[in-house]
Design a protein around this motif. Structure first.
Motif, mmCIF file in Angstrom:
data_model
loop_
_atom_site.group_PDB
_atom_site.id
_atom_site.type_symbol
_atom_site.label_atom_id
_atom_site.label_comp_id
_atom_site.label_asym_id
_atom_site.label_seq_id
_atom_site.Cartn_x
_atom_site.Cartn_y
_atom_site.Cartn_z
ATOM 1 N N ASN A 53 38.974 -50.038 -67.584
ATOM 2 C CA ASN A 53 39.846 -49.027 -68.189
ATOM 3 C C ASN A 53 39.505 -47.623 -67.708
ATOM 4 O O ASN A 53 39.381 -46.696 -68.501
ATOM 5 N N ALA A 54 39.379 -47.458 -66.414
ATOM 6 C CA ALA A 54 39.056 -46.144 -65.845
ATOM 7 C C ALA A 54 40.205 -45.175 -66.088
ATOM 8 O O ALA A 54 41.366 -45.573 -66.213
ATOM 9 N N GLY A 55 39.880 -43.883 -66.163
ATOM 10 C CA GLY A 55 40.877 -42.852 -66.356
ATOM 11 C C GLY A 55 41.113 -42.060 -65.083
ATOM 12 O O GLY A 55 40.262 -42.002 -64.204
ATOM 13 N N THR A 56 42.282 -41.441 -65.003
ATOM 14 C CA THR A 56 42.640 -40.599 -63.871
ATOM 15 C C THR A 56 42.764 -39.160 -64.349
ATOM 16 O O THR A 56 43.472 -38.891 -65.322
ATOM 17 N N LEU A 57 42.088 -38.237 -63.664
ATOM 18 C CA LEU A 57 42.117 -36.825 -64.020
ATOM 19 C C LEU A 57 43.372 -36.172 -63.464
ATOM 20 O O LEU A 57 43.800 -36.477 -62.352
ATOM 21 N N SER A 58 43.953 -35.256 -64.253
ATOM 22 C CA SER A 58 45.088 -34.466 -63.777
ATOM 23 C C SER A 58 45.183 -33.193 -64.598
ATOM 24 O O SER A 58 44.416 -32.989 -65.543
ATOM 25 N N GLY A 59 46.136 -32.331 -64.248
ATOM 26 C CA GLY A 59 46.382 -31.110 -64.999
ATOM 27 C C GLY A 59 45.291 -30.065 -64.890
ATOM 28 O O GLY A 59 45.150 -29.229 -65.764
ATOM 29 N N GLY A 60 44.503 -30.123 -63.831
ATOM 30 C CA GLY A 60 43.452 -29.129 -63.649
ATOM 31 C C GLY A 60 42.102 -29.521 -64.216
ATOM 32 O O GLY A 60 41.182 -28.711 -64.223
ATOM 33 N N ALA A 61 41.962 -30.758 -64.693
ATOM 34 C CA ALA A 61 40.660 -31.214 -65.182
ATOM 35 C C ALA A 61 39.674 -31.250 -64.017
ATOM 36 O O ALA A 61 40.006 -31.731 -62.932
ATOM 37 N N THR A 62 38.476 -30.724 -64.226
ATOM 38 C CA THR A 62 37.466 -30.679 -63.170
ATOM 39 C C THR A 62 36.106 -31.077 -63.726
ATOM 40 O O THR A 62 35.820 -30.905 -64.905
ATOM 41 N N TRP A 63 35.258 -31.571 -62.848
ATOM 42 C CA TRP A 63 33.904 -31.961 -63.219
ATOM 43 C C TRP A 63 32.980 -30.753 -63.188
ATOM 44 O O TRP A 63 33.056 -29.935 -62.282
ATOM 45 N N LEU A 64 32.124 -30.649 -64.188
ATOM 46 C CA LEU A 64 31.045 -29.665 -64.201
ATOM 47 C C LEU A 64 29.756 -30.433 -63.993
ATOM 48 O O LEU A 64 29.406 -31.288 -64.812
ATOM 49 N N PRO A 65 29.018 -30.194 -62.901
ATOM 50 C CA PRO A 65 27.824 -30.990 -62.628
ATOM 51 C C PRO A 65 26.702 -30.789 -63.643
ATOM 52 O O PRO A 65 25.807 -31.603 -63.740
ATOM 53 N N ALA A 66 26.746 -29.722 -64.424
ATOM 54 C CA ALA A 66 25.738 -29.465 -65.453
ATOM 55 C C ALA A 66 26.430 -28.800 -66.639
ATOM 56 O O ALA A 66 27.557 -28.336 -66.533
ATOM 57 N N GLY A 67 25.759 -28.773 -67.764
ATOM 58 C CA GLY A 67 26.301 -28.071 -68.918
ATOM 59 C C GLY A 67 26.820 -28.955 -70.019
ATOM 60 O O GLY A 67 27.267 -28.474 -71.055
ATOM 61 N N GLY A 68 26.786 -30.280 -69.833
ATOM 62 C CA GLY A 68 27.216 -31.194 -70.878
ATOM 63 C C GLY A 68 26.086 -31.482 -71.849
ATOM 64 O O GLY A 68 24.992 -30.923 -71.747
ATOM 65 N N SER A 80 45.627 -27.929 -70.552
ATOM 66 C CA SER A 80 46.457 -28.586 -69.544
ATOM 67 C C SER A 80 45.803 -29.801 -68.903
ATOM 68 O O SER A 80 46.490 -30.667 -68.384
ATOM 69 N N GLY A 81 44.484 -29.901 -68.907
ATOM 70 C CA GLY A 81 43.802 -31.016 -68.265
ATOM 71 C C GLY A 81 43.831 -32.268 -69.118
ATOM 72 O O GLY A 81 43.782 -32.208 -70.336
ATOM 73 N N VAL A 82 43.938 -33.412 -68.451
ATOM 74 C CA VAL A 82 43.945 -34.693 -69.158
ATOM 75 C C VAL A 82 43.189 -35.746 -68.359
ATOM 76 O O VAL A 82 43.011 -35.627 -67.149
ATOM 77 N N VAL A 83 42.762 -36.766 -69.061
ATOM 78 C CA VAL A 83 42.290 -38.008 -68.457
ATOM 79 C C VAL A 83 43.202 -39.083 -69.014
ATOM 80 O O VAL A 83 43.230 -39.310 -70.219
ATOM 81 N N GLN A 84 43.978 -39.710 -68.143
ATOM 82 C CA GLN A 84 44.928 -40.718 -68.593
ATOM 83 C C GLN A 84 44.407 -42.099 -68.224
ATOM 84 O O GLN A 84 43.992 -42.341 -67.093
ATOM 85 N N VAL A 85 44.446 -43.000 -69.200
ATOM 86 C CA VAL A 85 44.015 -44.379 -69.014
ATOM 87 C C VAL A 85 45.231 -45.269 -69.228
ATOM 88 O O VAL A 85 45.927 -45.137 -70.242
ATOM 89 N N ALA A 86 45.483 -46.161 -68.293
ATOM 90 C CA ALA A 86 46.626 -47.076 -68.421
ATOM 91 C C ALA A 86 46.421 -48.008 -69.618
ATOM 92 O O ALA A 86 45.286 -48.340 -69.973
ATOM 93 N N ASP A 87 47.522 -48.410 -70.233
ATOM 94 C CA ASP A 87 47.441 -49.332 -71.356
ATOM 95 C C ASP A 87 46.881 -50.662 -70.869
ATOM 96 O O ASP A 87 47.068 -51.051 -69.719
ATOM 97 N N SER A 88 46.176 -51.329 -71.746
ATOM 98 C CA SER A 88 45.518 -52.578 -71.405
ATOM 99 C C SER A 88 45.374 -53.421 -72.669
ATOM 100 O O SER A 88 45.200 -52.869 -73.754
ATOM 101 N N PRO A 89 45.403 -54.742 -72.559
ATOM 102 C CA PRO A 89 45.189 -55.582 -73.738
ATOM 103 C C PRO A 89 43.846 -55.304 -74.428
ATOM 104 O O PRO A 89 43.742 -55.426 -75.640
ATOM 105 N N THR A 90 42.841 -54.875 -73.667
ATOM 106 C CA THR A 90 41.535 -54.587 -74.284
ATOM 107 C C THR A 90 41.565 -53.314 -75.122
ATOM 108 O O THR A 90 40.647 -53.078 -75.895
ATOM 109 N N LEU A 91 42.617 -52.498 -74.986
ATOM 110 C CA LEU A 91 42.727 -51.258 -75.757
ATOM 111 C C LEU A 91 43.688 -51.376 -76.928
ATOM 112 O O LEU A 91 43.993 -50.380 -77.578
#
Length: 166
Positions: A53-68, A80-91
């Motif tokens: 169930n991997a997600g796809t980044l869009s809308g300007g979402a970016t990774w920050l290598p530190a700070g989490g 505006s940023g999103v992570v979209q995950v396709a529907d799946s029976p496991t969800l």
């Protein structure tokens, strides 16, 4: 399964009630999806649950290598940023499910900013949604809302959400 018993006694009357509590995973075989959201490159948020169930980044979402909280983090670029995950029976949720995540808000939005949602379409038919809502000019309402069906079944946190903190 644990059974908890509450007993009350005021000297004249007494009573008790039992409740059963199931502790542990409710999803057979483990969680349905685990997105750590701490990668450093790419446009995919890997699912480490093994369910694909991997997600796809869009809308300007970016990774920050530190700070989490632990290592890096995902910056959703305001609202505006999103992570979209396709529907799946496991969800497909049953009668109960758990959603857990860390977030840090840098500002409030009067109209609300979605955090984690499951929807049938981009703007309609919530299965559930969690969102942060607050008025920058009114410090009395800065809370997380959980909407379980898109109607009036909403829960609101009692704790105010502080800016700039995980």
């Amino acid at each position: 399964t644990y059974t908890l018993r509450l007993t009350a006694n005021d000297g004249a009357l007494s009573g008790s009630a039992d409740v059963s509590v199931l502790v542990g995973l409710t999803q057979p075989g483990g969680p349905a999806m685990v997105l750590a959201l701490d990668a450093s490159t790419g446009t995919t948020a890997p699912d480490t649950s093994g369910n694909g169930n991997a997600g796809t980044l869009s809308g300007g979402a970016t990774w920050l290598p530190a700070g989490g909280v632990v290592g890096g983090a995902l910056d959703l670029n305001g609202t505006s940023g999103v992570v979209q995950v396709a529907d799946s029976p496991t969800l497909q949720g049953g009668s109960a499910f758990t959603v857990s995540y860390w977030f840090r808000a840098d500002s409030y939005n009067v109209n609300g900013a979605g955090l984690v949602s499951k929807r049938d379409g981009p703007t309609t038919n919530n299965t559930f949604t969690t969102f942060l809502q607050g008025n920058p000019a009114d410090t009395s309402y800065r809370r997380i809302n959980v909407d379980i069906d898109g109607n009036a079944n909403r829960f609101t946190s009692q704790t105010q959400i502080a800016l700039g903190q995980w």
